[in-house]
Design an enzyme around this catalytic site. Structure first.
Site, short mmCIF file in Angstrom:
data_model
loop_
_atom_site.label_atom_id
_atom_site.label_comp_id
_atom_site.label_asym_id
_atom_site.label_seq_id
_atom_site.Cartn_x
_atom_site.Cartn_y
_atom_site.Cartn_z
N LYS A 72 -19.90 70.58 -16.91
CA LYS A 72 -21.22 70.92 -17.97
C LYS A 72 -21.41 72.06 -18.19
CE LYS A 72 -23.63 67.46 -15.20
NZ LYS A 72 -22.51 67.77 -14.01
N THR A 74 -20.10 74.27 -18.38
CA THR A 74 -19.35 75.23 -19.23
C THR A 74 -19.36 75.28 -21.17
OG1 THR A 74 -17.73 75.80 -17.47
CG2 THR A 74 -17.15 75.79 -19.89
N ARG A 95 -29.91 74.28 -14.85
CA ARG A 95 -30.42 74.37 -13.42
C ARG A 95 -30.11 75.74 -12.52
NH1 ARG A 95 -28.20 69.71 -10.92
NH2 ARG A 95 -26.43 70.32 -12.59
N LYS A 106 -17.69 73.75 -4.70
CA LYS A 106 -17.63 73.29 -6.05
C LYS A 106 -17.87 74.62 -6.77
CE LYS A 106 -20.13 70.62 -9.31
NZ LYS A 106 -21.02 70.97 -10.20
N ALA A 274 -27.90 66.41 -8.68
CA ALA A 274 -28.12 64.63 -9.37
C ALA A 274 -27.44 63.78 -8.19
CB ALA A 274 -27.70 64.82 -10.42
N PHE A 302 -24.05 66.07 -12.52
CA PHE A 302 -22.28 65.00 -12.25
C PHE A 302 -23.12 64.24 -13.27
CE2 PHE A 302 -23.96 66.13 -7.56
CZ PHE A 302 -23.13 67.25 -7.62
N PHE A 382 -8.77 72.11 -20.52
CA PHE A 382 -7.93 72.76 -20.04
C PHE A 382 -6.69 73.62 -20.17
CE2 PHE A 382 -11.49 70.74 -17.46
CZ PHE A 382 -11.47 72.18 -16.81
N TRP A 410 -13.71 77.26 -23.00
CA TRP A 410 -13.83 77.59 -21.46
C TRP A 410 -13.19 79.38 -22.22
CZ3 TRP A 410 -9.60 79.91 -19.12
CH2 TRP A 410 -10.26 80.09 -17.73
#
Length: 558
Positions: A72, A74, A95, A106, A274, A302, A382, A410
């Site tokens: 999210k 990214t 955030r 994470k 979240a 999330f 990806f 990315w």
């Protein structure tokens, strides 16, 4: 052929501009800028010469994630860079990362690849000290409470009925339950206590929902930290320390200005989780960004069942703002996991698994539409994604009537062309008519608000309240807190409160084990299933890979 560089290597190789240049280009007048070195600054909103908030808000959310997250941040960064590349005046509102996930499993929260906010290492670690200030304010409150009890307890506080805990910005399961005050009469009054992670603190929530310094002080004073022996709530204002807590937070409450690799300005401020909190950056930062830009791209943690619902029903309600579009981030690996594929097999092409797992994405998209906002699906690409799988998902979205684009932000960056198609769709959605609405009215009883979220957003048949939760419901009504919105604390991996139930389950019940009134923040937390407000570290934490080189440069940050 050399391997693709790591996020840290990309960040260190990026050409970062002096933050004063970024501020000037964004329209921040010098009187409002407070420098924190060459590449970070705080903005004093009260000194801004910019007009009142006017920028439109794009909320970035996601489908139910894998444990590694679906990108999210990214996508938020890449989308904003791409909108800026297309000529829009854009600012990001994110955030701040918590050290718990950074050192745990994470990783950081500054984006990835060529769509990052910089300086990524400083943001992911201590940054400008905001989290330390929040931790200090929280623990100062509890030190003052325990001292009050020790010094005679004029407020008649019942040590057995504390509802506020100490905090630490770290995953530390051993601190979930502790006993304090042991060692004799001079060591305090013994009582059972515990720690939450800082991002779950009510002071973090107050910090992120306050509109200005005066509102912050008022909200801090409203915090209920426990009850008297005759079961009346006791607040920070009763203790008389809201001024001291505000003093500890007066600098932290100013939003932090940084930049992306492409030079897009970003405000990174506040950081509630979240799954156990409301999951949005500070309202002050979002509104400041709206003063400075025509489009503000922000994210909520999330999946859309958690962060996005809380943005709509808590943050947007408190702040009087409405998102003009919602981006739902999807990845092939998350779809395949929702379709039943094991984590170590997610990179293998498997269209059948996509077909089985896409029900999860469908429910998230349809949930967004319930708020009267246009959803746009961002397929975060990806390197392991196959063209066949991407084409299948795009075709599925088209058949569902949902706007969608593959975003390679990315690998190619939003400052390149990796997010151009997504940005075009989002720009169209922002300009389209919308009719934003909340999921429930505040007049609805708390019990019914919880049922509405469980049935409308999660797809549950109903809600089961434990005996303690039912007693708390009665307390909430008796104390006049029934008109507050609800903040659900639930696993992020499933629509249910059981992390192992994937896809879009039906025929289940949400189990509410307790309710925690957060009277300063202005919502009721509903604890469901086994969700914890103090996480633990994994068997092989990311900290094992971290170090510094001889020059003090970081190693192993992700």
């Amino acid at each position: 052929m050399s391997a693709f560089p790591s996020d840290l290597e990309i960040a260190r190789a990026a050409r970062i501009q002096p933050i004063g240049d970024i501020a000037a280009a964004a329209g921040v007048n010098a009187d409002a800028l407070e420098m924190y070195g060459r590449y970070k600054a705080k903005i004093d909103p009260g000194r801004l010469a910019a007009p009142a908030p006017h920028g439109k808000v794009v909320l970035v959310s996601a489908m139910s994630p894998t444990p590694a997250g679906e990108g999210k941040s990214t996508t938020t960064v890449g989308l904003a860079d791409s909108l800026a590349r297309a000529g829009h005046e854009v600012m990001i509102a994110l955030r701040e990362p918590s050290l718990g996930p950074v050192l745990g499993m994470k990783g950081g929260a500054t984006g990835g690849g060529y769509s990052q906010v910089l300086p990524m290492d400083e943001i992911n670690l201590h940054f400008t000290g905001d989290f330390h200030a929040i931790t200090s304010a929280n623990n100062a409150l509890m030190a003052l409470v325990d001292n009050h009890i020790y010094q005679g307890n004029a407020l008649n506080i019942d040590p057995r009925r504390m509802t506020f805990k100490r905090v630490l910005d770290m995953n530390d399961r051993s601190l979930r339950e502790v006993v304090i005050g042991l060692g004799g009469p001079t060591q305090g009054v013994p009582r059972q206590d515990g720690f939450d992670i800082t991002v779950a603190s009510e002071i973090m929530a107050v910090f992120c929902l306050a509109t200005d310094l005066a509102d912050l002080r008022t909200r801090l004073g409203r915090i209920t930290f426990g009850y008297t022996y005759d079961r009346k709530p006791v607040t920070v204002a009763d203790l008389g320390v809201e001024g001291a807590l505000t003093l500890l937070l007066k600098e932290a409450v100013k939003p932090n200005l940084v930049q992306t690799i492409a030079g897009t300005p970003a405000l990174v401020h506040g950081g509630p989780f979240a799954n156990i909190a409301h999951g949005c950056n500070s309202l002050i930062a979002t509104q400041t960004a709206r003063q400075l830009a025509d489009i503000v791209v922000t994210e909520a943690g999330f999946g859309a069942d958690l962060g996005a619902e809380k943005f709509m029903d808590i943050k947007a309600r408190h702040g009087g703002l409405a998102p003009s579009a919602v981006v739902v981030v999807a990845t092939l690996r998350a779809l395949k996991m929702q379709g039943g594929v094991a984590k170590d097999q997610l990179t293998r092409p498997d269209v059948a698994a996509l077909e089985a797992g896409v029900v999860n994405l469908r429910r998230h998209v349809r949930n967004v539409e319930k708020f009267g906002v246009t959803p746009v699906v961002a397929i975060n690409q990806f390197s392991s994604d196959s063209p066949e799988e991407l084409d299948w998902l795009l075709a599925w979205c088209a058949a569902e009537g949902v706007r969608a684009a593959v975003a390679d932000v990315w690998g190619r960056g939003g400052g390149g062309d990796g997010g151009d198609e997504l940005a075009a769709l989002v720009a169209q959605a922002v300009e389209a008519p919308s009719s934003f609405r909340h999921l429930y009215p505040l007049e609805l009883p708390v019990e019914d608000k919880i049922r509405t979220i469980a049935q409308e957003i999660y797809g549950a048949d109903g809600v089961d309240f434990s005996v303690p939760a039912l007693k708390r419901l009665a307390d909430i009504e008796r104390n006049g807190w029934g008109s507050l919105p609800v903040c659900m604390a639930k696993t992020q991996y499933s629509f249910t409160d059981d992390a192992s139930r994937l896809g879009a389950p039906k025929g289940f019940t949400i189990h509410v084990r307790d309710l925690l009134p957060k009277t300063g923040a202005g919502f009721i937390v509903a604890l469901t299933g086994a969700v914890m407000t103090m996480p633990g570290l994994p068997a092989a934490p990311a900290a094992l890979r971290m170090d510094v080189d001889a020059e003090g440069n970081p190693i192993g940050l992700t």
